[in-house]
Design a protein around this motif. Structure first.
Motif, PDB file in Angstrom:
ATOM      1  N   PRO A  62       0.796  -1.233   0.000  1.00 13.30           N
ATOM      2  CA  PRO A  62       0.000   0.000   0.000  1.00 13.30           C
ATOM      3  C   PRO A  62       0.827   1.282   0.000  1.00 13.30           C
ATOM      4  CG  PRO A  62      -0.155  -1.137   2.119  1.00 13.30           C
ATOM      5  CD  PRO A  62       0.511  -2.079   1.178  1.00 13.30           C
ATOM      6  N   TRP A  63       2.109   1.180   0.303  1.00  8.77           N
ATOM      7  CA  TRP A  63       2.971   2.369   0.266  1.00  8.77           C
ATOM      8  C   TRP A  63       3.518   2.649  -1.129  1.00  8.77           C
ATOM      9  CZ3 TRP A  63       3.555  -1.882   3.422  1.00  8.77           C
ATOM     10  CH2 TRP A  63       4.457  -2.859   2.991  1.00  8.77           C
ATOM     11  N   HIS A  64       3.228   1.789  -2.111  1.00 10.36           N
ATOM     12  CA  HIS A  64       3.550   2.098  -3.507  1.00 10.36           C
ATOM     13  C   HIS A  64       2.513   3.100  -4.005  1.00 10.36           C
ATOM     14  CE1 HIS A  64       5.882  -1.888  -4.463  1.00 10.36           C
ATOM     15  NE2 HIS A  64       6.420  -1.200  -3.470  1.00 10.36           N
ATOM     16  N   GLN A  65       2.955   4.290  -4.368  1.00 10.87           N
ATOM     17  CA  GLN A  65       2.024   5.376  -4.675  1.00 10.87           C
ATOM     18  C   GLN A  65       2.255   5.891  -6.098  1.00 10.87           C
ATOM     19  OE1 GLN A  65       2.527   8.128  -1.375  1.00 10.87           O
ATOM     20  NE2 GLN A  65       2.239   6.481   0.084  1.00 10.87           N
ATOM     21  N   GLY A  66       1.792   5.127  -7.089  1.00  6.75           N
ATOM     22  CA  GLY A  66       1.904   5.558  -8.474  1.00  6.75           C
ATOM     23  C   GLY A  66       3.346   5.746  -8.887  1.00  6.75           C
ATOM     24  N   LEU A  67       3.733   6.982  -9.113  1.00  6.06           N
ATOM     25  CA  LEU A  67       5.109   7.370  -9.379  1.00  6.06           C
ATOM     26  C   LEU A  67       5.496   8.381  -8.317  1.00  6.06           C
ATOM     27  CD1 LEU A  67       7.589   7.492 -11.481  1.00  6.06           C
ATOM     28  CD2 LEU A  67       6.428   9.535 -12.351  1.00  6.06           C
ATOM     29  N   SER A  68       6.574   8.118  -7.593  1.00  5.73           N
ATOM     30  CA  SER A  68       6.970   9.064  -6.538  1.00  5.73           C
ATOM     31  C   SER A  68       8.457   8.930  -6.248  1.00  5.73           C
ATOM     32  CB  SER A  68       6.176   8.824  -5.244  1.00  5.73           C
ATOM     33  OG  SER A  68       6.557   7.604  -4.623  1.00  5.73           O
ATOM     34  N   LEU A  69       9.022   9.992  -5.692  1.00  7.12           N
ATOM     35  CA  LEU A  69      10.392   9.946  -5.195  1.00  7.12           C
ATOM     36  C   LEU A  69      10.332   9.360  -3.790  1.00  7.12           C
ATOM     37  CD1 LEU A  69      13.385  10.585  -5.620  1.00  7.12           C
ATOM     38  CD2 LEU A  69      12.961  12.847  -4.619  1.00  7.12           C
ATOM     39  N   GLY A 179      14.828   2.300  -4.455  1.00  6.34           N
ATOM     40  CA  GLY A 179      14.872   3.630  -3.852  1.00  6.34           C
ATOM     41  C   GLY A 179      15.234   4.666  -4.888  1.00  6.34           C
ATOM     42  N   GLY A 180      14.364   5.652  -5.079  1.00  4.88           N
ATOM     43  CA  GLY A 180      14.557   6.683  -6.089  1.00  4.88           C
ATOM     44  C   GLY A 180      13.208   7.083  -6.656  1.00  4.88           C
ATOM     45  N   LEU A 181      13.173   7.468  -7.908  1.00  2.00           N
ATOM     46  CA  LEU A 181      11.911   7.788  -8.561  1.00  2.00           C
ATOM     47  C   LEU A 181      11.288   6.464  -9.003  1.00  2.00           C
ATOM     48  CD1 LEU A 181      10.036  10.100  -9.413  1.00  2.00           C
ATOM     49  CD2 LEU A 181      11.145  10.042 -11.656  1.00  2.00           C
ATOM     50  N   PHE A 182      10.341   5.974  -8.221  1.00  2.00           N
ATOM     51  CA  PHE A 182       9.807   4.615  -8.396  1.00  2.00           C
ATOM     52  C   PHE A 182       8.446   4.648  -9.073  1.00  2.00           C
ATOM     53  CE2 PHE A 182       7.248   1.068  -6.645  1.00  2.00           C
ATOM     54  CZ  PHE A 182       7.969   0.012  -7.174  1.00  2.00           C
ATOM     55  N   TRP A 183       8.303   3.823 -10.122  1.00  2.04           N
ATOM     56  CA  TRP A 183       7.043   3.673 -10.845  1.00  2.04           C
ATOM     57  C   TRP A 183       6.433   2.326 -10.531  1.00  2.04           C
ATOM     58  CZ3 TRP A 183       6.332  -0.036 -14.887  1.00  2.04           C
ATOM     59  CH2 TRP A 183       5.088   0.039 -15.532  1.00  2.04           C
ATOM     60  N   ARG A 184       5.151   2.347 -10.093  1.00  2.00           N
ATOM     61  CA  ARG A 184       4.386   1.120  -9.888  1.00  2.00           C
ATOM     62  C   ARG A 184       3.298   1.078 -10.955  1.00  2.00           C
ATOM     63  NH1 ARG A 184       2.837  -3.115  -6.059  1.00  2.00           N
ATOM     64  NH2 ARG A 184       1.186  -4.174  -7.231  1.00  2.00           N
ATOM     65  N   CYS A 249      12.564   1.542 -11.524  1.00  2.00           N
ATOM     66  CA  CYS A 249      13.160   2.602 -10.728  1.00  2.00           C
ATOM     67  C   CYS A 249      14.656   2.728 -11.027  1.00  2.00           C
ATOM     68  CB  CYS A 249      12.974   2.281  -9.244  1.00  2.00           C
ATOM     69  SG  CYS A 249      13.774   3.397  -8.086  1.00  2.00           S
ATOM     70  N   PRO A 250      15.121   3.904 -11.463  1.00  4.95           N
ATOM     71  CA  PRO A 250      16.558   4.145 -11.453  1.00  4.95           C
ATOM     72  C   PRO A 250      16.992   4.213  -9.995  1.00  4.95           C
ATOM     73  CG  PRO A 250      15.381   6.161 -12.031  1.00  4.95           C
ATOM     74  CD  PRO A 250      14.362   5.085 -11.906  1.00  4.95           C
ATOM     75  N   ALA A 251      17.894   3.335  -9.584  1.00  4.20           N
ATOM     76  CA  ALA A 251      18.167   3.111  -8.161  1.00  4.20           C
ATOM     77  C   ALA A 251      19.636   3.421  -7.839  1.00  4.20           C
ATOM     78  CB  ALA A 251      17.836   1.666  -7.802  1.00  4.20           C
ATOM     79  N   PRO A 252      19.965   4.694  -7.627  1.00  2.67           N
ATOM     80  CA  PRO A 252      21.378   5.067  -7.465  1.00  2.67           C
ATOM     81  C   PRO A 252      22.045   4.484  -6.232  1.00  2.67           C
ATOM     82  CG  PRO A 252      19.932   6.927  -6.974  1.00  2.67           C
ATOM     83  CD  PRO A 252      19.077   5.857  -7.565  1.00  2.67           C
ATOM     84  N   VAL A 266      22.288  16.881  -2.954  1.00  7.58           N
ATOM     85  CA  VAL A 266      22.291  15.770  -3.908  1.00  7.58           C
ATOM     86  C   VAL A 266      21.192  16.046  -4.929  1.00  7.58           C
ATOM     87  CG1 VAL A 266      20.764  14.355  -2.444  1.00  7.58           C
ATOM     88  CG2 VAL A 266      22.152  13.263  -4.198  1.00  7.58           C
ATOM     89  N   ARG A 267      21.505  15.827  -6.193  1.00  7.12           N
ATOM     90  CA  ARG A 267      20.591  16.155  -7.286  1.00  7.12           C
ATOM     91  C   ARG A 267      20.083  14.886  -7.959  1.00  7.12           C
ATOM     92  NH1 ARG A 267      21.294  21.615  -8.782  1.00  7.12           N
ATOM     93  NH2 ARG A 267      23.032  22.585  -7.639  1.00  7.12           N
ATOM     94  N   PHE A 268      18.813  14.930  -8.360  1.00  7.21           N
ATOM     95  CA  PHE A 268      18.221  13.864  -9.157  1.00  7.21           C
ATOM     96  C   PHE A 268      17.596  14.498 -10.389  1.00  7.21           C
ATOM     97  CE2 PHE A 268      17.986  12.436  -4.768  1.00  7.21           C
ATOM     98  CZ  PHE A 268      18.325  11.098  -4.818  1.00  7.21           C
ATOM     99  N   GLY A 269      17.725  13.837 -11.538  1.00  7.38           N
ATOM    100  CA  GLY A 269      17.083  14.303 -12.749  1.00  7.38           C
ATOM    101  C   GLY A 269      16.688  13.121 -13.621  1.00  7.38           C
ATOM    102  N   TYR A 270      15.389  12.995 -13.907  1.00  6.24           N
ATOM    103  CA  TYR A 270      14.896  11.864 -14.681  1.00  6.24           C
ATOM    104  C   TYR A 270      13.832  12.325 -15.659  1.00  6.24           C
ATOM    105  CZ  TYR A 270      17.006   9.494 -10.702  1.00  6.24           C
ATOM    106  OH  TYR A 270      17.892   9.088  -9.737  1.00  6.24           O
ATOM    107  N   ALA A 271      13.792  11.695 -16.820  1.00  5.61           N
ATOM    108  CA  ALA A 271      12.695  11.875 -17.761  1.00  5.61           C
ATOM    109  C   ALA A 271      11.847  10.612 -17.736  1.00  5.61           C
ATOM    110  CB  ALA A 271      13.219  12.130 -19.169  1.00  5.61           C
TER     111      ALA A 271
END
Length: 297
Positions: A62-69, A179-184, A249-252, A266-271
């Protein structure tokens, strides 16, 4: 001419429409329970043709929330949601589920070229103490083939101590470096096809990865300046699932933690590219902005 609109709603969400199709809802005031680590999230995201490509708060996670950081280990705080992986103990529910709070928009506009959003946020521990400050920028554009969300953010450590960014893998669990910008993705995209610059397996490294279902494709691209960006000696690892659920998820911090000193950023940048229809490797690489790549034999 493509027409973009953005609607800031009273329920704490933004809705972006392209030619009358609501393709992106950004919930910037999350209503979820503390154990789900409340944070802004995107849901639903749809293709230009109206196909939904996200799932939020599924029964299994339930903590997977669409697309989120979402970051599972920032110092002692869990900004992912649910239990925390503890070395030699496994997953344990701790009083450490943090919150990412919207503090205001500094820019919000739709133009002929797209939508621009700038937002200030605070990351706090469950006890209310400040962990991170954030400046986030969202840019939504489109062409005939797809629409794109450019997600750029700067996180700053305002505390007097170093913060370690990590994952369950850096805490001892094999192959769980999320961990990062995660898409479910939705159930309709489970058991899809993965395309990538390199290997398509869990933990593989490269600049982009795409997930293709029968009716839609989502491509994610790591942008220059992100941790582990693929320039020697760095390369971004990826977390990807097709069985049990669709996830990408790109997982640095997949296998190596990152220490951020007091006052450092710390910077993150994703398309994130969203397109109608299934994709082969050639189309996926073109959506990711790498049209000259050829599928390896």
């Amino acid at each position: 001419m493509t027409r973009f609109t953005v609607d800031d709603r009273s329920d704490g969400s933004l809705v972006v429409s392209i030619d009358g199709v609501a393709v992106l809802t950004y919930v910037y005031r999350s209503p979820v329970a503390q154990q789900e680590s409340p944070r802004p999230y995107f849901h639903p995201l749809t293709t230009l043709g109206g196909e939904t490509v996200t799932q939020s708060r599924p029964a299994d996670h339930p903590w997977h929330q669409g697309l989120s950081l979402a970051l599972p280990h920032v110092g002692h705080t869990n900004f992912w949601g649910g239990p925390t992986y503890v070395r030699d103990q496994g997953y344990t529910q701790l009083p450490n589920n943090g919150t990412v709070t919207h503090r205001g928009f500094t820019a919000l506009a739709a133009t002929d070229d797209g939508v621009e959003v700038e937002e200030m946020l605070q990351w706090t521990a469950q006890d209310g103490s400040l962990v991170l400050t954030e400046k986030r920028r969202l840019t939504i554009t489109a062409d005939d083939a797809a629409w794109t969300l450019l997600f750029e953010t700067v996180l700053r450590n305002p505390t007097a101590s170093s913060l370690r960014f990590g994952s369950p893998s850096t805490e001892g669990r094999d192959n769980a470096g999320y961990g990062g910008l995660f898409w479910r993705g939705p159930e309709s995209m489970e058991r899809g096809t993965v395309h990538a610059e390199g290997d398509e397996s869990m933990g593989s490294r490269g600049a982009w990865m795409a997930y293709s279902g029968d009716r839609a494709t989502v491509a994610m691209v790591d942008k220059k300046g992100s941790p582990r960006h693929p320039e020697p000696p760095f390369s971004t690892p990826w977390f990807v699932r097709t069985d049990e659920y669709a996830g990408l998820c790109p997982a640095p911090f997949f296998s190596e933690a990152l220490d951020v000193a007091p006052g450092e950023k710390v910077r993150f940048g994703y398309a994130v590219v969203v397109a109608d229809g299934a994709s082969d490797f050639g189309r996926a690489s073109a959506l990711a902005g790498h049209p000259d790549e050829k599928e390896s034999s």
